[in-house]
Scaffold this motif. Structure first.
Motif, PDB file in Angstrom:
ATOM      1  N   THR A  19     -72.567  50.878  49.438  1.00  0.00           N
ATOM      2  CA  THR A  19     -71.172  50.469  49.570  1.00  0.00           C
ATOM      3  C   THR A  19     -70.664  49.853  48.282  1.00  0.00           C
ATOM      4  N   VAL A  20     -71.466  48.989  47.664  1.00  0.00           N
ATOM      5  CA  VAL A  20     -71.069  48.383  46.382  1.00  0.00           C
ATOM      6  C   VAL A  20     -70.874  49.470  45.337  1.00  0.00           C
ATOM      7  N   LEU A  23     -67.597  51.583  46.178  1.00  0.00           N
ATOM      8  CA  LEU A  23     -66.361  50.838  45.950  1.00  0.00           C
ATOM      9  C   LEU A  23     -66.167  50.517  44.470  1.00  0.00           C
ATOM     10  N   SER A  24     -67.239  50.268  43.762  1.00  0.00           N
ATOM     11  CA  SER A  24     -67.141  49.945  42.337  1.00  0.00           C
ATOM     12  C   SER A  24     -66.658  51.138  41.517  1.00  0.00           C
ATOM     13  N   LEU A  31     -58.411  50.910  44.932  1.00  0.00           N
ATOM     14  CA  LEU A  31     -58.785  49.726  45.693  1.00  0.00           C
ATOM     15  C   LEU A  31     -57.554  49.042  46.264  1.00  0.00           C
ATOM     16  N   ILE A  36     -57.991  46.173  48.893  1.00  0.00           N
ATOM     17  CA  ILE A  36     -59.203  45.493  48.443  1.00  0.00           C
ATOM     18  C   ILE A  36     -59.042  45.085  46.986  1.00  0.00           C
ATOM     19  N   ARG A  38     -61.108  43.772  43.508  1.00  0.00           N
ATOM     20  CA  ARG A  38     -62.437  44.016  42.959  1.00  0.00           C
ATOM     21  C   ARG A  38     -63.412  42.878  43.291  1.00  0.00           C
ATOM     22  N   GLN A  40     -63.644  41.269  45.944  1.00  0.00           N
ATOM     23  CA  GLN A  40     -64.001  41.313  47.357  1.00  0.00           C
ATOM     24  C   GLN A  40     -65.098  42.332  47.665  1.00  0.00           C
ATOM     25  N   ILE A  41     -65.443  43.156  46.709  1.00  0.00           N
ATOM     26  CA  ILE A  41     -66.395  44.249  46.958  1.00  0.00           C
ATOM     27  C   ILE A  41     -67.713  43.730  47.520  1.00  0.00           C
ATOM     28  N   ASP A  42     -68.264  42.694  46.922  1.00  0.00           N
ATOM     29  CA  ASP A  42     -69.557  42.169  47.373  1.00  0.00           C
ATOM     30  C   ASP A  42     -69.484  41.700  48.824  1.00  0.00           C
ATOM     31  N   ALA A  45     -69.131  44.674  51.209  1.00  0.00           N
ATOM     32  CA  ALA A  45     -70.397  45.396  51.321  1.00  0.00           C
ATOM     33  C   ALA A  45     -71.384  44.648  52.211  1.00  0.00           C
TER      34      ALA A  45
END
Length: 51
Positions: A19-20, A23-24, A31, A36, A38, A40-42, A45
């Motif tokens: 997922t990371v 999304l990255s 995003l 979302i 950036r 918030q990605i962690d 995930a």
């Protein structure tokens, strides 16, 4: 029982990592379209891996 617990943790980590990575790879605009940021990605995930 112990083996199944370890396997579930490994699978959750793999979901988190995938997922990371996915999304990255998205642009900031993509995003933003998803609502979302950036940073918030962690968190996103981690939530996805726990589900």
């Amino acid at each position: 029982m112990f083996v199944s617990y370890i396997l579930s943790k490994v699978r959750a980590y793999m979901r988190y990592r995938d997922t990371v990575r996915e999304l990255s790879q998205l642009s900031d605009r993509e995003l933003d379209d998803l609502g979302i940021s950036r940073f918030q990605i962690d968190n996103i995930a981690r939530q996805h891996a726990a589900a």
